[in-house]
Scaffold this active site. Structure first.
Site, PDB file in Angstrom:
ATOM      1  N   ASP A   1     -12.567  27.464  -4.409  1.00 56.83           N
ATOM      2  CA  ASP A   1     -13.596  26.619  -4.554  1.00 56.83           C
ATOM      3  C   ASP A   1     -15.027  27.148  -5.222  1.00 56.83           C
ATOM      4  O   ASP A   1     -15.728  27.722  -4.700  1.00 56.83           O
ATOM      5  CB  ASP A   1     -13.820  26.067  -3.145  1.00 56.83           C
ATOM      6  CG  ASP A   1     -15.179  24.895  -3.044  1.00 56.83           C
ATOM      7  OD1 ASP A   1     -15.375  24.791  -4.152  1.00 56.83           O
ATOM      8  OD2 ASP A   1     -15.380  24.559  -1.991  1.00 56.83           O
TER       9      ASP A   1
ATOM     10  N   CYS B   1     -22.224  20.109   5.669  1.00 54.57           N
ATOM     11  CA  CYS B   1     -20.965  19.986   5.653  1.00 54.57           C
ATOM     12  C   CYS B   1     -20.325  21.517   5.905  1.00 54.57           C
ATOM     13  O   CYS B   1     -18.948  21.558   5.317  1.00 54.57           O
ATOM     14  CB  CYS B   1     -20.314  19.407   4.222  1.00 54.57           C
ATOM     15  SG  CYS B   1     -20.864  17.745   4.152  1.00 54.57           S
TER      16      CYS B   1
ATOM     17  N   HIS C   1     -16.536  24.666   2.747  1.00 56.22           N
ATOM     18  CA  HIS C   1     -17.032  23.414   2.908  1.00 56.22           C
ATOM     19  C   HIS C   1     -15.966  22.438   3.726  1.00 56.22           C
ATOM     20  O   HIS C   1     -14.748  22.941   3.635  1.00 56.22           O
ATOM     21  CB  HIS C   1     -17.414  23.141   1.592  1.00 56.22           C
ATOM     22  CG  HIS C   1     -18.089  21.684   1.347  1.00 56.22           C
ATOM     23  ND1 HIS C   1     -17.325  20.461   1.543  1.00 56.22           N
ATOM     24  CD2 HIS C   1     -19.494  21.363   0.974  1.00 56.22           C
ATOM     25  CE1 HIS C   1     -18.120  19.567   1.296  1.00 56.22           C
ATOM     26  NE2 HIS C   1     -19.452  20.110   1.061  1.00 56.22           N
TER      27      HIS C   1
ATOM     28  N   GLN D   1     -20.149  26.219  -5.909  1.00 54.63           N
ATOM     29  CA  GLN D   1     -21.513  26.498  -5.902  1.00 54.63           C
ATOM     30  C   GLN D   1     -21.470  28.077  -6.962  1.00 54.63           C
ATOM     31  O   GLN D   1     -22.471  28.541  -6.966  1.00 54.63           O
ATOM     32  CB  GLN D   1     -21.961  26.894  -4.445  1.00 54.63           C
ATOM     33  CG  GLN D   1     -21.737  25.660  -3.515  1.00 54.63           C
ATOM     34  CD  GLN D   1     -22.785  24.730  -3.974  1.00 54.63           C
ATOM     35  OE1 GLN D   1     -23.907  25.248  -4.667  1.00 54.63           O
ATOM     36  NE2 GLN D   1     -22.778  23.657  -3.319  1.00 54.63           N
TER      37      GLN D   1
ATOM     38  N   LYS E   1     -23.118  19.185 -10.123  1.00 55.50           N
ATOM     39  CA  LYS E   1     -23.892  20.674  -9.654  1.00 55.50           C
ATOM     40  C   LYS E   1     -24.281  21.317 -10.919  1.00 55.50           C
ATOM     41  O   LYS E   1     -24.925  22.581 -10.720  1.00 55.50           O
ATOM     42  CB  LYS E   1     -22.800  21.122  -8.494  1.00 55.50           C
ATOM     43  CG  LYS E   1     -22.860  20.224  -7.212  1.00 55.50           C
ATOM     44  CD  LYS E   1     -22.108  21.273  -6.336  1.00 55.50           C
ATOM     45  CE  LYS E   1     -21.709  20.542  -5.088  1.00 55.50           C
ATOM     46  NZ  LYS E   1     -22.502  19.666  -4.322  1.00 55.50           N
TER      47      LYS E   1
END
Lengths: 419, 160
Positions: free
Chosen positions: A213, A377, A136, A216, A239
């Protein structure tokens, strides 16, 4: 037109009661253009269940004050709730100690903390940082800023046409100047689940720390930072059924202790004179100023909620949603799925021949279906896969098989309008 | 809000069979417009004979709303003066942002099929991009963007 036969849907043998879960999400009762809301933009932000909303209300109505300083009842209560939430997050990702869990404003803030706190101290001229094509923008731009400041170089792990990282290429990027690796656990645009554990082990064998990261991944699977052995793990509250404005940076204690502070201010110090400031211990060293207390408490309630359902149960149900949606989508003419990795979360990026994603998004909205359109993104991914933009449907555990049907029917409607 | 009403036959037709699509051999004015939010871009070339737009063409990558808006724009401004084109640019922009009273006198004619975008804030820029780019071409700005702060029309478009 193909008639969707509901008897063809997968039959669940598990006890996953999606209707009971949906009843706890007030927003899912909304109607859009007089159609029931079908919310498939969960990778951008998820919705909040009543227990989390109630927790925020309870905090604001009976527990709020500033933390860490007051001697009065409310300040002590707020401090205790804030720290209790930290321990909930510690258990959620199986961190060794609660001081390894830092509250940030979100994944972007967490990554910037690592860039400033670790990168600016330990990465110098001529050093190399390894990132992947799938990152991202939030895990690209901070490192570009650092590379420019320090004269460091960024090396990029390529992907194949399915959207999977080429792990051999990753390994061949290492040199004796490699100082850092940043990799996303799950691709926001394609859903690819990356083999981060294996990548971390390879980097560690060369003494290189790894930031994952997890924005997600944390909402969709069981994350165990000790099992992954990652050095840093970043994710966002909004999220995963929590509020906006709150996120987590997990970091190994010995690394966090060696890092320099990111932001200066109150709470992150032990003593201040104009000659010298002594920084507080971790995690407080990285939590300057009044933190987002209510969102932190809300995120604690969100991980309680998710753990109550069970991350493994959530992952298993979402995989069934993905498989059903993928199957239905493959039956559509002139539709191409972008991102066909063997290991995926429930994300479907796609193109419809002759129809721009923005038109798809607007027309699906008319059917009550909320999707994301654009470059998500991840412009390097779009460039690599030669698509200017995609439409993305991203699912959560509160989505249903009949919502998949509504989504597929919506795409058929779009195609009919454009023929 | 009725997003479907925007996708009327005339818009779908111009999207499918865009008029004046392509390039010009000889162009006195030219500009490229970008919408960095979605990656769309539009290339507009025109030839002024005195004050008259005597030829105009466009090409690029964009959604149906943008392409149809560009196609209809070229058919409307062709043969008009620069001043008349600027009037249409202003009126179209005002219509798309909801600032134009459609019951009052205006010159938009069948361009009013785009009036529905005012209820779709994220799509306003799609409809305006061709007009924005035409304005840039007429004022000899060769590249423009819906996000360009120094662009003369940026303030009017705002954040969608």
């Amino acid at each position: 037109m193909k008639i969707i036969d509901s008897t063809l849907r997968p039959q669940f043998t598990s006890t996953f009661d999606v209707e009971r879960i949906r009843a706890e999400f007030p927003i899912l009762k909304l109607r859009i253009d007089d159609k029931p809301l079908v919310y498939l933009d969960n990778a951008a932000s998820s919705q909040m269940p009543q227990p989390v909303i109630d927790r925020l209300v309870r905090y604001q109505t009976s527990q709020h004050a500033n933390i860490n300083r007051g001697v009065h009842y409310l300040s002590e209560t707020a401090t205790a709730e804030y720290e209790e939430s930290r321990r909930k997050l510690q258990r959620f990702i199986n961190a060794r100690e609660d001081r390894e869990v830092i509250f940030t404003s979100g994944t972007t803030d967490s990554i910037n903390l690592v860039m400033h706190g670790y990168g600016r101290k330990f990465i110098g001229s001529g050093d190399e940082i390894i990132l992947t094509t799938l990152e991202h923008h939030s895990n690209i731009v901070p490192w570009q800023m650092l590379a420019e400041e320090k004269g460091a170089t960024i090396r990029v792990v390529p992907i194949n046409d399915a959207g999977e990282l080429l792990v051999d290429e990753y390994e061949s990027l290492f040199t004796d100047r490699t100082k850092f690796v940043g990799v996303l656990h799950v691709s926001n645009a394609l859903g690819t689940i990356n083999p981060v554990k294996q990548m971390i082990a390879f980097a560690h064998a060369r003494g290189v720390p790894v930031l994952v990261d997890g924005a997600q991944a944390a909402p969709h699977m069981n994350v165990d930072v000790q099992d992954l052995d990652c050095d840093f793990y970043a994710f966002s509250g909004h999220k995963m059924c929590g509020p906006t404005g709150i996120g987590i940076l997990y970091g190994k204690a010995e690394l966090l202790e060696r890092m320099q502070p990111f932001k200066g201010g109150g709470d992150m110090i032990l003593s201040v004179t104009f000659e010298r400031t002594t920084y507080n211990s971790i995690p407080h060293k990285f939590e300057a100023g009044t933190p987002p207390i209510a969102p932190a408490v809300g995120l604690g309630a969100a991980v309680d909620y998710l753990s109550g359902i069970g991350m493994d149960a959530i992952a298993a149900y979402e995989l069934q949603l993905l498989n059903y949606a993928t199957e239905q989508m493959r039956d559509l003419p002139d539709v191409r799925i972008i991102g066909t990795a063997a290991a995926k979360t429930a994300v479907l990026s796609f193109e419809v021949k002759g129809v721009h994603p923005h038109d798809i998004g607007t027309l699906l909205n008319h059917e009550g279906v909320a999707v994301r359109t654009g470059h998500h993104c991840v412009q390097p991914v779009m460039l690599r896969l030669k698509v200017p933009a995609t439409t993305r449907a991203s699912f959560a555990f509160y989505n249903t098989m009949s919502e998949v049907d509504a989504f597929i029917a919506g795409i058929r409607t779009v195609q009919k309008i454009f023929t | 809000m009725n997003s479907k009403s925007l996708y009327q036959e005339v818009i779908l037709d111009h999207n499918k069979k865009p008029r004046n699509y392509g390039t010009l051999d000889k162009a006195s004015h030219h500009a490229v417009g970008h919408n960095p939010l979605c990656g769309d871009h539009l290339d507009i070339a025109l030839n002024l004979e005195g004050e008259l737009i005597d030829r105009i063409a466009f090409h690029g990558e964009s959604c149906a709303i943008c392409k149809a808006s560009a196609s209809m724009m070229t058919t409307v401004v062709k043969g008009k003066t620069r001043e008349d084109a600027e009037t249409l640019i202003k009126e179209f922009r005002d219509m798309a942002t909801g600032a134009l009273n459609l019951d009052a006198e205006h010159h938009l004619g069948r361009l009013t099929v785009f009036a529905g975008v005012r209820d779709l804030p994220t799509r306003v820029k799609c409809a305006i991009l061709p007009w924005h780019t035409l304005h840039a071409a007429l004022n000899s700005v060769t590249t423009t963007s819906t996000e360009a702060e120094d662009d003369p029309m940026h303030a009017a478009i705002g954040d969608a």
